[in-house]
Design a protein around this motif. Sequence first.
Motif, mmCIF file in Angstrom:
data_model
loop_
_atom_site.group_PDB
_atom_site.id
_atom_site.type_symbol
_atom_site.label_atom_id
_atom_site.label_comp_id
_atom_site.label_asym_id
_atom_site.label_seq_id
_atom_site.Cartn_x
_atom_site.Cartn_y
_atom_site.Cartn_z
ATOM 1 N N LEU A 9 -21.389 164.086 -20.126
ATOM 2 C CA LEU A 9 -21.705 163.017 -21.060
ATOM 3 C C LEU A 9 -22.986 162.289 -20.655
ATOM 4 N N LEU A 10 -23.691 161.812 -21.658
ATOM 5 C CA LEU A 10 -24.851 160.963 -21.424
ATOM 6 C C LEU A 10 -24.360 159.581 -21.013
ATOM 7 N N CYS A 11 -24.876 159.048 -19.915
ATOM 8 C CA CYS A 11 -24.451 157.736 -19.439
ATOM 9 C C CYS A 11 -25.308 156.661 -20.081
ATOM 10 N N GLY A 12 -24.669 155.784 -20.844
ATOM 11 C CA GLY A 12 -25.362 154.672 -21.474
ATOM 12 C C GLY A 12 -25.056 153.347 -20.824
ATOM 13 N N THR A 13 -24.556 153.383 -19.567
ATOM 14 C CA THR A 13 -24.195 152.152 -18.864
ATOM 15 C C THR A 13 -24.888 152.015 -17.509
ATOM 16 N N SER A 14 -25.755 152.968 -17.162
ATOM 17 C CA SER A 14 -26.351 152.994 -15.816
ATOM 18 C C SER A 14 -25.265 152.855 -14.757
ATOM 19 N N GLY A 15 -24.137 153.507 -14.979
ATOM 20 C CA GLY A 15 -23.043 153.422 -14.020
ATOM 21 C C GLY A 15 -22.674 151.983 -13.730
ATOM 22 N N LEU A 16 -22.285 151.234 -14.747
ATOM 23 C CA LEU A 16 -21.971 149.800 -14.593
ATOM 24 C C LEU A 16 -23.189 149.020 -14.091
ATOM 25 N N TRP A 17 -24.365 149.271 -14.702
ATOM 26 C CA TRP A 17 -25.595 148.547 -14.382
ATOM 27 C C TRP A 17 -26.142 148.895 -12.988
ATOM 28 N N ASN A 18 -25.616 149.893 -12.316
ATOM 29 C CA ASN A 18 -26.008 150.182 -10.933
ATOM 30 C C ASN A 18 -27.189 151.132 -10.822
ATOM 31 N N THR A 19 -27.143 152.229 -11.554
ATOM 32 C CA THR A 19 -28.092 153.327 -11.333
ATOM 33 C C THR A 19 -29.319 153.156 -12.237
ATOM 34 N N ASN A 20 -30.081 152.111 -11.972
ATOM 35 C CA ASN A 20 -31.274 151.841 -12.778
ATOM 36 C C ASN A 20 -32.271 152.983 -12.731
ATOM 37 N N LEU A 21 -32.266 153.741 -11.628
ATOM 38 C CA LEU A 21 -33.180 154.870 -11.456
ATOM 39 C C LEU A 21 -32.499 156.206 -11.760
ATOM 40 N N GLY A 22 -31.326 156.166 -12.337
ATOM 41 C CA GLY A 22 -30.574 157.387 -12.588
ATOM 42 C C GLY A 22 -29.764 157.801 -11.374
ATOM 43 N N HIS A 61 -20.380 150.754 -22.736
ATOM 44 C CA HIS A 61 -19.525 149.753 -22.110
ATOM 45 C C HIS A 61 -18.913 148.857 -23.171
ATOM 46 N N PRO A 62 -17.641 148.483 -23.024
ATOM 47 C CA PRO A 62 -17.066 147.536 -23.979
ATOM 48 C C PRO A 62 -17.753 146.188 -23.888
ATOM 49 N N GLY A 63 -17.879 145.518 -25.024
ATOM 50 C CA GLY A 63 -18.489 144.201 -25.074
ATOM 51 C C GLY A 63 -17.619 143.240 -25.852
ATOM 52 N N VAL A 64 -18.176 142.108 -26.208
ATOM 53 C CA VAL A 64 -17.458 141.114 -27.000
ATOM 54 C C VAL A 64 -17.518 141.536 -28.459
ATOM 55 N N ASN A 65 -16.367 141.944 -29.012
ATOM 56 C CA ASN A 65 -16.285 142.415 -30.396
ATOM 57 C C ASN A 65 -17.279 143.546 -30.672
ATOM 58 N N GLY A 66 -17.499 144.391 -29.686
ATOM 59 C CA GLY A 66 -18.424 145.496 -29.864
ATOM 60 C C GLY A 66 -18.662 146.236 -28.566
ATOM 61 N N VAL A 67 -19.842 146.802 -28.445
ATOM 62 C CA VAL A 67 -20.157 147.615 -27.264
ATOM 63 C C VAL A 67 -21.488 147.170 -26.671
ATOM 64 N N GLN A 68 -21.715 147.596 -25.428
ATOM 65 C CA GLN A 68 -22.973 147.299 -24.756
ATOM 66 C C GLN A 68 -23.680 148.607 -24.397
ATOM 67 N N LEU A 69 -25.006 148.563 -24.500
ATOM 68 C CA LEU A 69 -25.855 149.680 -24.094
ATOM 69 C C LEU A 69 -26.698 149.219 -22.913
ATOM 70 N N VAL A 70 -26.590 149.972 -21.805
ATOM 71 C CA VAL A 70 -27.297 149.597 -20.578
ATOM 72 C C VAL A 70 -27.945 150.868 -20.008
ATOM 73 N N PRO A 71 -28.948 151.407 -20.687
ATOM 74 C CA PRO A 71 -29.531 152.674 -20.241
ATOM 75 C C PRO A 71 -30.326 152.531 -18.947
ATOM 76 N N ALA A 72 -30.416 153.617 -18.200
ATOM 77 C CA ALA A 72 -31.257 153.641 -17.004
ATOM 78 C C ALA A 72 -32.709 153.400 -17.391
ATOM 79 N N LEU A 73 -33.462 152.776 -16.488
ATOM 80 C CA LEU A 73 -34.873 152.520 -16.749
ATOM 81 C C LEU A 73 -35.654 153.825 -16.871
ATOM 82 N N THR A 74 -35.098 154.901 -16.341
ATOM 83 C CA THR A 74 -35.758 156.206 -16.336
ATOM 84 C C THR A 74 -35.402 157.054 -17.548
ATOM 85 N N TYR A 75 -34.663 156.513 -18.497
ATOM 86 C CA TYR A 75 -34.371 157.240 -19.741
ATOM 87 C C TYR A 75 -35.677 157.735 -20.383
#
Length: 419
Positions: free
Chosen positions: A38-51, A379-393
Motif C-alpha cells: 500500500l501507498l503510505c499517506g501518513t508518513s508512518g504516523l508523521w515519522n518517516t518524513n524522508l520515506g 489517518h483518521p481525523g475529526v469527521n474525516g481523514v488526514q493526509l500526511v505524505p512524506a516530504l519525498t513524495y
Amino acid sequence: MTAPLWPALLPPDQQGLDELCAVSAEGVRVRFADGRELLCGTSGLWNTNLGYGNPAVTAAAAQALAQASYLNVFRYENDYARRAAAALIDLCGPGHYARVVFSTSGGAANDLVMKLARHCHALRGADRRKLVVGLKGGYHGMTFGGFALSGEDFGQRLYGVDQRLIRHVTPNAADELSRLMERQGTQVAAVVVEPVLGNGAVPLTGEYVAELLRLRRQHGFLLVADEVATGFGRTGSFFASQDWPEPPDLLIASKGLTNGTSAAAVVVASGEVASAFAAAGAVLAHAETQAGTPVTCAAILATIAEMRRLDAVALGRRLSDLLDEELARLAAEHPMVAGTSGAGCFRAIRLRAPGGAELPQAEVPAVVAAVRRAGAIVHPGVNGVQLVPALTYTVADLRELLACLRAGLAAYSAREVPA
C-alpha cells in the motif's frame, strides 16, 4: 484464541488480521502480511518524513549499535548525545536556544516540560505557578502528564488522570485565553500549543500566536511549542515555530527527529530557561533509561544531514503547493468533501455522509478502511481523514494518493450508511 500482541487503539475484532499486520516498508510503500503493498499517506504516523528505509539513517544507526551498543545520559553523558544536542541547537537557533534534554516519546517529553516549567518558576521564586494550559482538541500523548494535557476526551476520567492543575482553552480564541490569564495568570507555569493541532489539522492563526506572545510578556508564563508532529519540515519550515515573530521558551520534537527509527524525543530549552537551573545549581528530576542513546543520537545526526542534503524542507513546500491544487479540486468536485484544513504536508479533509450531514465520527474507521482497500493508508481525523505524505513524495505518488482517496470515498458512498 486471542493473539499475544495487544496493539494500540485497535478494536478487539480487528486484532490479529493480516491485512493490518505490516511486514516491511521501503520508500513510501508498506507491505502487509496478506500480501498487499500500500501507498503510505501518513508518513508512518508523521515519522518517516524522508520515506522508509533511508540508507544514510540506517547506516548511521547500525554503526552506532556496533561501536557503542548502549550508553546513556543518566548521571553520565555520551559523545553521541553531545554531538546530537549541538546539532539540534544549531538547527533550532543558537541565538535563543541553549540546552537539549533527551526523552523517548512525545508524551514523555510533554510530561518533562510540565516539570521543567514548574521547576523553572520555583527557582525564580514563583512556586505558586503550577497550572499548565493546553488547547481543546490538542494532542500531547497518553503518558499520564501528556494524557492530562491532551484536550479531547480519551477516557481520562476512566483512568483516574489528574487534571486539577490543567486548563484547556479553545484554539484561536484569543479572548478566552486572555480571560483565563486575567483570572489565574499568576498561577500559570506554561501554555503548551501545537502550531498545527494534530486532531483536525487546525493551524494556529497569526493573530492568535501574536496574542500568545503578548500574553507571555504580560503574565510571565513559559510558552511551549509541541512540534512532535509539525517539526522536521512538515509544515513548510524546519520547525513551524520558526515562523513565529518570537520563539517559544521550550520546543518539543519527536516523530521526524530520527525519521521514525528510534523511540526518541527532545525538549530544546531557551538560554533564559537553562540559566535559571545553572545559576541555582539545580538538578531537574527527570530521567529515562533509553533517552539519548548512541543509536538514537546517531539517527538524529543522520536525519538532520539527510534533510539538508535532500533540501527536504523545499521538497515539502513544493508538495504543499501541489496539495493545495489537488485538495481544492477535490473539494469542488466531490460531494462528500465538506472542506479541508491544515498546512504544508499536514492536511485534514472533513467529510459529509452520503445524506449530506457531517460524517459521524463513528463512521471514520469505515472510510479509512475503504481507502485502504483502494490502495492507500490514510489517518483518521475529526469527521474525516488526514493526509500526511512524506516530504519525498513524487508528483505521481501524490496523485496516486488522491486517486485512492477518491476510490475509497466512492466505495464507502456505495454502502448504505446512516446520514
